[in-house]
Design an enzyme around this catalytic site. Sequence first.
Site, PDB file in Angstrom:
ATOM      1  N   GLY A 158     -23.075  49.657  30.682  1.00 16.29           N
ATOM      2  CA  GLY A 158     -23.561  48.701  32.106  1.00 16.29           C
ATOM      3  C   GLY A 158     -21.337  49.076  32.692  1.00 16.29           C
ATOM      4  O   GLY A 158     -20.903  49.233  32.156  1.00 16.29           O
TER       5      GLY A 158
ATOM      6  N   ASP B  91     -22.481  61.633  54.372  1.00 17.82           N
ATOM      7  CA  ASP B  91     -23.713  61.253  55.338  1.00 17.82           C
ATOM      8  C   ASP B  91     -24.975  62.432  55.191  1.00 17.82           C
ATOM      9  O   ASP B  91     -25.804  61.511  54.003  1.00 17.82           O
ATOM     10  CB  ASP B  91     -23.402  62.503  56.685  1.00 17.82           C
TER      11      ASP B  91
ATOM     12  N   HIS C  90     -20.125  56.877  36.594  1.00 14.62           N
ATOM     13  CA  HIS C  90     -20.445  56.970  34.379  1.00 14.62           C
ATOM     14  C   HIS C  90     -19.827  56.050  33.845  1.00 14.62           C
ATOM     15  O   HIS C  90     -20.126  55.803  32.746  1.00 14.62           O
ATOM     16  CB  HIS C  90     -19.053  58.257  35.150  1.00 14.62           C
TER      17      HIS C  90
ATOM     18  N   THR D  90     -21.285  69.254  54.665  1.00 13.02           N
ATOM     19  CA  THR D  90     -19.716  68.278  54.778  1.00 13.02           C
ATOM     20  C   THR D  90     -19.604  67.668  53.461  1.00 13.02           C
ATOM     21  O   THR D  90     -19.781  65.611  53.787  1.00 13.02           O
ATOM     22  CB  THR D  90     -20.659  67.683  56.308  1.00 13.02           C
TER      23      THR D  90
ATOM     24  N   HIS E 155     -24.068  62.771  45.799  1.00 11.23           N
ATOM     25  CA  HIS E 155     -24.194  63.752  46.045  1.00 11.23           C
ATOM     26  C   HIS E 155     -23.171  63.989  47.302  1.00 11.23           C
ATOM     27  O   HIS E 155     -22.766  65.711  47.910  1.00 11.23           O
ATOM     28  CB  HIS E 155     -25.264  64.904  45.745  1.00 11.23           C
TER      29      HIS E 155
ATOM     30  N   VAL F  56     -23.569  53.871  30.780  1.00  9.16           N
ATOM     31  CA  VAL F  56     -22.813  53.482  29.586  1.00  9.16           C
ATOM     32  C   VAL F  56     -22.743  52.572  29.334  1.00  9.16           C
ATOM     33  O   VAL F  56     -21.381  52.050  29.666  1.00  9.16           O
ATOM     34  CB  VAL F  56     -21.895  54.824  29.448  1.00  9.16           C
TER      35      VAL F  56
END
Length: 339
Positions: free
Chosen positions: A84, A267, A78, A262, A206, A82
Amino acid sequence: MKPKSKVAESTAASCFLVMSLLCSCIIGDQMETNNEGLSYSYYEKTCPKVEEIVRSSLSSMFILDPTSPAALLRLMFHDCQVQGCDASILLEPIRDQQFTELDSAKNFGIRKRDLVGSIKTSLELECPKQVSCSDVIILAARDAVALTGGPLISVPLGRKDSLSTPSKHVADSELPPSTADVDTTLSLFANKGMTIEESVAIMGAHTIGVTHCNNVLSRFDNANATSENMDPRFQTFLRVACPEFSPTSQAAEATFVPNDQTSVIFDTAYYDDAIAGRGNLRIDSEIGADPRTRPFVEAFAADQDRFFNAFSSAFVKLSSYKVLTGNEGVIRSVCDKVD
């Protein structure tokens, strides 16, 4: 997949962190680089222990709080997205500024700014006014990946810190919405120099952390939800885990589901879920079905080394985006204030 208890996460993380330190591999170019004025040996003479100090500060924290790695990785994303990678996300409002980037709803749940500040304090004792807060963010995010089982990425350093924080309006316009689709996501990362493969790889972040229900519920309000690659059984699970309260309610903000099965280990499980239509966000589901991205999703699910290499390349590109170097910025003594 079901929500994990904090006790289970903590136990899994505690055992895994020790092993990940032994198994992580260093990925990245070790030579000097002129990319945006950054260098792989930037602190070699001015603060040679910088990486050691950052890593030692994080190791114990990750055991105590297994959600920290995902929080630090999100903090870096984040900040960089925004205007850089300039540590502006750490700044408190300056003078009469009322609404900063942190006030953007898209920055809801941003955490561990204080941890970056604590690391910076340790660095100031070792080498005063040498290491920027923006470099600390990048190193902390890099170690968050490694300490949860991912690659130890070699990153160029030498960023400087901004003198101000962008407005809420700027953050609203530059951060992607939780309803972002494949087109939006590929365009976002292409603007940072990433290939489609690298864009799919960076989404692999994610694989750790959680998704708040206010972002999940927005999918069910989406008129295009029926076109998403979503397993009906998983949709039922999400509706049970995230009851039908308003996406903007406090209950929706306080409730969350794990990103994959997990969620404290870096992974390839994220890609397995994407193929099966078990993604919390719209992009997590669509990335496994779109003909432009599915081949890479399948490749990463089958080959962890390929995923780690592509993720490392994408990480360096994102962390080098619009950086301030030389006299373009400053080195703050305290990360949440301008000297």
